[in-house]
Design a protein around this motif. Structure first.
Motif, PDB file in Angstrom:
ATOM      1  N   TRP A  54     -14.363  33.307 -26.566  1.00 47.21           N
ATOM      2  CA  TRP A  54     -13.339  33.784 -27.501  1.00 47.21           C
ATOM      3  C   TRP A  54     -11.946  33.728 -26.859  1.00 47.21           C
ATOM      4  CZ3 TRP A  54     -10.122  38.117 -27.231  1.00 47.21           C
ATOM      5  CH2 TRP A  54      -9.378  38.377 -28.387  1.00 47.21           C
ATOM      6  N   ILE A  55     -11.846  34.194 -25.618  1.00 38.62           N
ATOM      7  CA  ILE A  55     -10.562  34.170 -24.900  1.00 38.62           C
ATOM      8  C   ILE A  55     -10.045  32.739 -24.813  1.00 38.62           C
ATOM      9  CG2 ILE A  55      -9.491  34.441 -22.607  1.00 38.62           C
ATOM     10  CD1 ILE A  55      -9.695  37.054 -23.996  1.00 38.62           C
ATOM     11  N   ARG A  56     -10.922  31.807 -24.433  1.00 39.40           N
ATOM     12  CA  ARG A  56     -10.523  30.406 -24.299  1.00 39.40           C
ATOM     13  C   ARG A  56     -10.028  29.857 -25.631  1.00 39.40           C
ATOM     14  NH1 ARG A  56     -15.059  28.801 -22.472  1.00 39.40           N
ATOM     15  NH2 ARG A  56     -14.620  29.528 -20.379  1.00 39.40           N
ATOM     16  N   ALA A  57     -10.739  30.155 -26.716  1.00 39.70           N
ATOM     17  CA  ALA A  57     -10.345  29.682 -28.047  1.00 39.70           C
ATOM     18  C   ALA A  57      -8.997  30.267 -28.462  1.00 39.70           C
ATOM     19  CB  ALA A  57     -11.422  30.043 -29.068  1.00 39.70           C
ATOM     20  N   GLU A  58      -8.771  31.546 -28.196  1.00 36.11           N
ATOM     21  CA  GLU A  58      -7.501  32.181 -28.539  1.00 36.11           C
ATOM     22  C   GLU A  58      -6.339  31.567 -27.756  1.00 36.11           C
ATOM     23  OE1 GLU A  58      -6.622  34.677 -30.877  1.00 36.11           O
ATOM     24  OE2 GLU A  58      -8.559  33.967 -31.595  1.00 36.11           O
ATOM     25  N   ARG A  59      -6.557  31.320 -26.490  1.00 32.86           N
ATOM     26  CA  ARG A  59      -5.505  30.709 -25.669  1.00 32.86           C
ATOM     27  C   ARG A  59      -5.175  29.307 -26.173  1.00 32.86           C
ATOM     28  NH1 ARG A  59      -7.245  32.508 -19.560  1.00 32.86           N
ATOM     29  NH2 ARG A  59      -6.447  34.640 -19.709  1.00 32.86           N
ATOM     30  N   ASN A  60      -6.209  28.534 -26.476  1.00 30.02           N
ATOM     31  CA  ASN A  60      -5.987  27.172 -26.962  1.00 30.02           C
ATOM     32  C   ASN A  60      -5.316  27.176 -28.328  1.00 30.02           C
ATOM     33  OD1 ASN A  60      -7.089  26.022 -24.684  1.00 30.02           O
ATOM     34  ND2 ASN A  60      -9.146  25.880 -25.544  1.00 30.02           N
TER      35      ASN A  60
END
Length: 64
Positions: A54-60
């Motif tokens: 989720w963190i990775r998706a939000e950052r991207n």
């Protein structure tokens, strides 16, 4: 909170108010990432993996 508890902050605003509140609550600065460590937040490796995904998706999503 009772109004008497706010009396010490009367007339303060901005950074002066923040400083008074920090002193009152004995807030300390973060000196190391270890200060943020807390065991047991994720019960399983799967929960941790889901959070990291989720963190990775939000950052991207916010790169554009």
């Amino acid at each position: 909170m009772a109004s008497a508890e706010f009396a010490s902050h009367e007339g303060l605003e901005g950074p002066a108010l923040l400083d008074a509140l920090f002193r009152e609550k004995d807030v300390q600065p973060i000196r190391s990432v270890d200060d943020l460590a807390c065991e047991g937040i994720f019960e399983t490796d799967a929960e941790l993996a889901e959070f990291l995904t989720w963190i990775r998706a939000e950052r991207n999503a916010n790169l554009a």
